[in-house]
Structures are given as structure tokens and as C-alpha cells.
Scaffold this active site. Structure first.
Site, short mmCIF file in Angstrom:
data_model
loop_
_atom_site.label_atom_id
_atom_site.label_comp_id
_atom_site.label_asym_id
_atom_site.label_seq_id
_atom_site.Cartn_x
_atom_site.Cartn_y
_atom_site.Cartn_z
N HIS A 96 -24.44 -5.97 1.26
CA HIS A 96 -24.57 -4.60 1.77
C HIS A 96 -26.02 -4.20 1.99
CE1 HIS A 96 -24.96 -4.26 -2.60
NE2 HIS A 96 -25.66 -3.16 -2.40
N HIS A 122 -35.31 -2.69 -2.26
CA HIS A 122 -34.31 -2.91 -1.21
C HIS A 122 -34.38 -1.77 -0.18
CE1 HIS A 122 -32.00 -0.41 -4.14
NE2 HIS A 122 -31.52 0.14 -3.04
N HIS A 124 -32.37 0.87 2.94
CA HIS A 124 -31.19 1.52 3.51
C HIS A 124 -31.53 2.02 4.91
CE1 HIS A 124 -28.75 1.78 -0.22
NE2 HIS A 124 -29.95 1.79 -0.81
N HIS A 141 -36.23 1.55 -1.46
CA HIS A 141 -36.04 1.92 -2.87
C HIS A 141 -36.71 0.88 -3.77
CE1 HIS A 141 -32.18 4.45 -1.97
NE2 HIS A 141 -33.31 5.06 -1.64
#
Length: 274
Positions: A96, A122, A124, A141
Site C-alpha cells: 500500500h 514512507h 502518501h 511521514h
């Protein structure tokens, strides 16, 4: 001969069915970000009992960082609250998202006298947090943990927002590995990463929230850098092309209610607010 042909056909059908049955769990992710899907964000709390907080929690993340509710905290001197060290890292495709995992002591941030040690980075897309309703093109993040005496960990996450423009140096550093990243849940060495190149620390928001993906654990200390960085369209597309297809369009959770929480903006007395 006819009976033999029928038997062979039945065996072939059963064999193909078995393959499809084994393939389905891998093709269908446990949770997703499509709000029209049965495993979309509004249903995360129903998928597993351990994820119930995604539905019942009252201090969930992400939120809108609104100037209408923010409390400005002027501070004298430097706002630098971190000490990071260059450290060897690996890159992993978690299905994801894509994560950089720091090996060894990559440094820490200080929050109210407690040290939180950097473990992982990571991304998003688009951004999960917004500022005055504006959503940005990417959010990074930096996940930190602070070991407690009872054996548990407290978690603090530093968020950085990006808009399209010049390439981001960190992604430029790892993009050669993104082109040929290993399969899901495997890792590839990317050499040395210097986390101090990510931060600015001139102004930052802080509030108490949650993880933005299941199990949506609460009590997470969020620090969002107010400075907006730039990332190229190609770099974001490279991230999208790395993860599993169901997550490619977006992997950002919708905004959650503020619910009377304190939202603070720390600024230096020597710096203009806007």
C-alpha cells in the site's frame, strides 16, 4: 476416449479453480482507499476487531490544519528539535506504500524532554493532511518511537507536505531503486540516507492523533512541518507505479473530525508568521 477427455477437462477446471482461489487473497488487499469499495476507509473498523478504533476513535488522523482553530505558540531561539545522523537504509514495497527503513541509529526528535528515535520513512499521495482545506500532491511521514519502561513504545510522526515542482532530493536519491524494487514485503539496500536533509523546522503544527492506516492506533504525536516542499510529477508517478494496483490511484485516508482537540502552530519569535 470421450470419458477420458471429460475427465481431463474436469481435472483442468479444478486445477485452474485452485490456482484462482489461491490468487484471490493476494489480489484483494485487506484494506483500501476507494470510498466506493467494501474495504474502503469508512469500513476499516468493520474488517477486523483489532481495527475497531478506525470507526470508534475520537482523535483520528489526518485532519485539516486550519488557521481558524490553531493556537500560535511563539518560541524564542531556534525551533530545531531533532538530531539526525546519516544511516544505511533499505527500501521496501509494502503493497500500500513504499518505505525507507533506517538501520541503526538514525537520530531522534525531542518532544517535551522525551527522545523519539527515527525508524522509517514512507509516502502518501495525495497528502493526507490539508492546510486551510488545501490538499497537496504528496506527504512524507517520518515514524519515530520512544521505548517505555513497561516494554511498549510511544509513537511520534513528522509529516512533510509537497506540491509539484522541482524534484525532491530524497526521492532522487532512491528513484533508481524504485524502478526495479523487489516484490511486496522484500527489501533492497539503498546505501546511506541522511534524514537531516528533509527537515526545515522554521514553523510546525502539533496535535495528538492516530495512525492513518489500520489499526488506526490513537495517542500518536503528530508534527507537521509548515514549509511546503516540491516534488516532480514523475517522482510521484514512480511511487504510484511501484505499489499494488488497488493502491496506485491514491493511498491517502480522508480527513477526520478535529473533535475539540488542541492544534498548535509553533513559530520562532524571530520569524514572520506568514
Amino acid at each position: 476416449m470421450k470419458r477420458i477427455s471429460i475427465a481431463i477437462s474436469l481435472i483442468s477446471i479444478l486445477f485452474c479453480s485452485a490456482i484462482l482461489t489461491r490468487a484471490l487473497p493476494e489480489d484483494e488487499p485487506e484494506f483500501g482507499y476507494d470510498e466506493d469499495s467494501a474495504n474502503g476507509p469508512q469500513y476499516w473498523g468493520d474488517i477486523k476487531e483489532a481495527w475497531e478504533t478506525c470507526k470508534t476513535g475520537q482523535i483520528q488522523s489526518p485532519i485539516d490544519l486550519s488557521t481558524n482553530v490553531v493556537q500560535v505558540i511563539p518560541k524564542s531561539g531556534s525551533l530545531k528539535y531533532w538530531t539526525y545522523n546519516p544511516q544505511y537504509a533499505t527500501l521496501s514495497n509494502r503493497g500500500h506504500d513504499v518505505a525507507v527503513n533506517l538501520r541503526g541509529d538514525a537520530g531522534s526528535i525531542d518532544i517535551d524532554g522525551s527522545s523519539f528515535f527515527l525508524q522509517q520513512i514512507h509516502w502518501h499521495w495525495p497528502s493526507e493532511h490539508t492546510i486551510d482545506g488545501r490538499r497537496y500532491d504528496l506527504e512524507l511521514h517520518m515514524v519515530h518511537v520512544s521505548p517505555q519502561a513497561d516494554g511498549t513504545n510511544k509513537t511520534a510522526v513528522v509529516g512533510v507536505l509537497y506540491e509539484y515542482g522541482s524534484p525532491d532530493p530524497l526521492l532522487s536519491r532512491v528513484e533508481q531503486y524504485l524502478v526495479d524494487i523487489p516484490k511486496e514485503n522484500e527489501e533492497e539496500s539503498v546505501g546511506e540516507i541522511d534524514p537531516s536533509e528533509i527537515m526545515s523546522g522554521k514553523m510546525f503544527y502539533r496535535y495528538i492523533g492516530s495512525l492513518t492506516a489500520p489499526p488506526c492506533t490513537e495517542g500518536i504525536i503528530w508534527t507537521i512541518d509548515k514549509e511546503i516542499r516540491t516534488v516532480s510529477i514523475g517522482q510521484v508517478e514512480l511511487l504510484k507505479n511501484t505499489v499494488l494496483i488497488p493502491y496506485a490511484p491514491r493511498n491517502a485516508r480522508p480527513l477526520q473530525p478535529l473533535n475539540q482537540r488542541n492544534l498548535r502552530l509553533y513559530v520562532s519569535k524571530n520569524k514572520p508568521l506568514y
